[in-house]
Design an enzyme around this catalytic site. Structure first.
Site, PDB file in Angstrom:
ATOM      1  N   CYS A 109       1.974  25.381  98.448  1.00 17.97           N
ATOM      2  CA  CYS A 109       3.133  25.555  99.328  1.00 17.97           C
ATOM      3  C   CYS A 109       3.000  26.803 100.190  1.00 17.97           C
ATOM      4  O   CYS A 109       3.754  27.002 101.127  1.00 17.97           O
ATOM      5  CB  CYS A 109       4.398  25.652  98.491  1.00 17.97           C
ATOM      6  SG  CYS A 109       4.327  24.662  97.012  1.00 17.97           S
ATOM      7  N   THR A 135      10.710  19.872  92.047  1.00 18.66           N
ATOM      8  CA  THR A 135      11.604  20.517  93.015  1.00 18.66           C
ATOM      9  C   THR A 135      13.042  20.040  92.816  1.00 18.66           C
ATOM     10  O   THR A 135      13.976  20.850  92.762  1.00 18.66           O
ATOM     11  CB  THR A 135      11.126  20.214  94.448  1.00 18.66           C
ATOM     12  OG1 THR A 135       9.787  20.718  94.594  1.00 18.66           O
ATOM     13  CG2 THR A 135      12.026  20.860  95.488  1.00 18.66           C
ATOM     14  N   THR A 160      18.756   4.054  92.825  1.00 20.66           N
ATOM     15  CA  THR A 160      17.942   3.039  92.166  1.00 20.66           C
ATOM     16  C   THR A 160      16.640   3.650  91.639  1.00 20.66           C
ATOM     17  O   THR A 160      15.958   4.378  92.357  1.00 20.66           O
ATOM     18  CB  THR A 160      17.644   1.891  93.149  1.00 20.66           C
ATOM     19  OG1 THR A 160      18.891   1.361  93.575  1.00 20.66           O
ATOM     20  CG2 THR A 160      16.801   0.799  92.506  1.00 20.66           C
ATOM     21  N   SER A 180       7.110  17.676  86.112  1.00 19.79           N
ATOM     22  CA  SER A 180       6.649  16.901  87.262  1.00 19.79           C
ATOM     23  C   SER A 180       5.418  16.100  86.866  1.00 19.79           C
ATOM     24  O   SER A 180       4.467  16.653  86.309  1.00 19.79           O
ATOM     25  CB  SER A 180       6.303  17.846  88.419  1.00 19.79           C
ATOM     26  OG  SER A 180       5.762  17.113  89.481  1.00 19.79           O
TER      27      SER A 180
END
Ligand SMILES: *Cc1c(COP(=O)(O)O)cnc(C)c1O
Length: 368
Positions: free
Chosen positions: A300, A51, A212, A174
């Site tokens: 989703c 995403t 980070t 991903s």
């Protein structure tokens, strides 16, 4: 990942000696991820997932393109491409949504004729598994000097993906779609392509993505990439055989089943089936109860009652679209799993059809 949490928990970007080892772990993972798609490590940036990678590229394209420039995408993209592009459209940008044929493959002529200045098109579809003609699109885009982004989240780690063979400008990945951890992904940016970072701050990831580094997740993604690369073709073959067996068994046991999507150009991990006179929402509940976890549309989309936009784009009639389920397999799916699942599908369909014909209320509110 456990070792990183326990022994290499230092900040990868700090100045002390222990940090050097941590940053080496990040670079090892980057090399593995780059190698999985035939890229160079300097072209790979870690993100929080597919995403974020998609949103970053689309926002960057918007910022770098002139206001008159047109964007092309397809009608079957994941919501992590469609929603950010729709926002640009709302803000006034011209967007072309390239249609697909009945098999779910994008219409190349329609793409070429809309003359876009930026293209975002997925490598493989998440619902049907249908693989898109990315080589053709990438070569056409390169010749025309058009920046081309591909959401390759479903393809990477499942089929051979090479940015040398398919010269894309940007590619989203991903980790959790190839057995890595959730919440980490990567973005490939071809050397020399202009990119505007979405996250500004400490300048990590070569300034492309500040914040980070989530070292444990990155290391996990690296291991998943290495494992996927080593076993790609042998696993693919095994999964394909099991998927084909699953479909064969379901078709033997259940009447009124149809397979969706171009059957010869789809991921071996996907099976997308329609069950005549059975609402997917009811089937999902029953199958879950019987120990089979599958989905209608994408994860989703769960909970939404409308037909999936992918099936609408393929011209599948609404009623059939609402009676479709997507089954996913991996190398961990055994023959026993497959025959169990097929049995349970037959059981659920039979039950649902009998409830429907005896008229015990609407299927969508049916609970087992
Ligand atoms: C899962 C998926 C995404 C989203 O990736 P996340 O890492 O879950 O954010 C994007 N595109 C496609 C095609 C997907 O299947």
């Amino acid at each position: 990942m456990m070792r990183v949490h326990q022994d290499y928990w230092q900040n990868a970007s700090s100045g002390y000696r222990a940090s050097k080892k941590v940053s080496e772990l990040v670079e090892e993972a980057r090399a593995e991820v780059a190698s999985l798609i035939d890229a160079r490590p300097e072209e790979v940036y870690f993100t929080s997932g597919g995403t974020e990678s998609n949103n970053t590229v689309i926002a960057s394209a918007d910022a770098l393109l002139g206001s008159e420039a047109k964007i092309a995408t397809s009608q079957i993209e994941h919501s992590a491409v469609l929603r950010p592009i729709e926002r640009l459209e709302t803000a006034g940008r011209t967007v072309h949504y390239v249609p697909v044929n009945a098999g779910g493959v994008i219409e190349l002529d329609a793409l070429r004729s809309c003359q876009p200045q930026f293209v975002s098109m997925m490598w493989a579809n998440n619902e049907t598994g249908v693989i898109q003609p990315i080589k053709e699109v990438s070569e056409w885009a390169r010749e025309g000097g058009i920046p081309f982004h591909t959401d390759a989240v479903q393809a990477v780690g499942k089929i051979a993906v090479s940015v040398q063979e398919c010269p894309v400008s940007f590619l989203s990945m991903s980790a959790h779609k190839f057995h890595g951890p959730k919440g980490v992904g990567a973005l490939y940016v071809k050397e020399g392509m202009r990119m505007q970072p979405a996250m500004l701050g400490g300048g990590q990831e070569g300034g492309m993505r500040s914040g980070t580094e989530d070292v444990a997740s990155i290391v996990g993604m690296g291991v998943a990439a290495k494992t996927a690369a080593a076993q790609l073709s042998s696993k693919e073959q095994q999964i394909r055989e099991r998927r084909d067996l699953f479909e064969q068994l379901v078709l033997e046991k259940v009447t009124g089943v149809s397979k969706n999507g171009e059957l010869h150009h789809r991921l071996s991990t996907h099976s997308h089936l329609s069950f005549q006179d059975c609402e997917a929402a009811g089937l999902l509940i029953l199958l879950d109860e019987y120990g089979v976890q599958c989905s209608a549309g994408s994860a989703c989309m769960t909970g939404k009652q409308q037909a999936s936009h992918v099936q609408v784009a393929m011209g599948i009639p609404e009623e059939r679209a609402k009676s479709s389920l997507r089954f996913s397999l991996s190398h961990t799916t055994s023959k026993e799993d497959v025959s169990y699942a097929a049995e349970q599908v037959a059981r659920a369909v039979k039950k649902l059809r009998s409830v429907q014909t005896t008229g015990i209320g609407p299927v969508t509110v049916y609970t087992p």
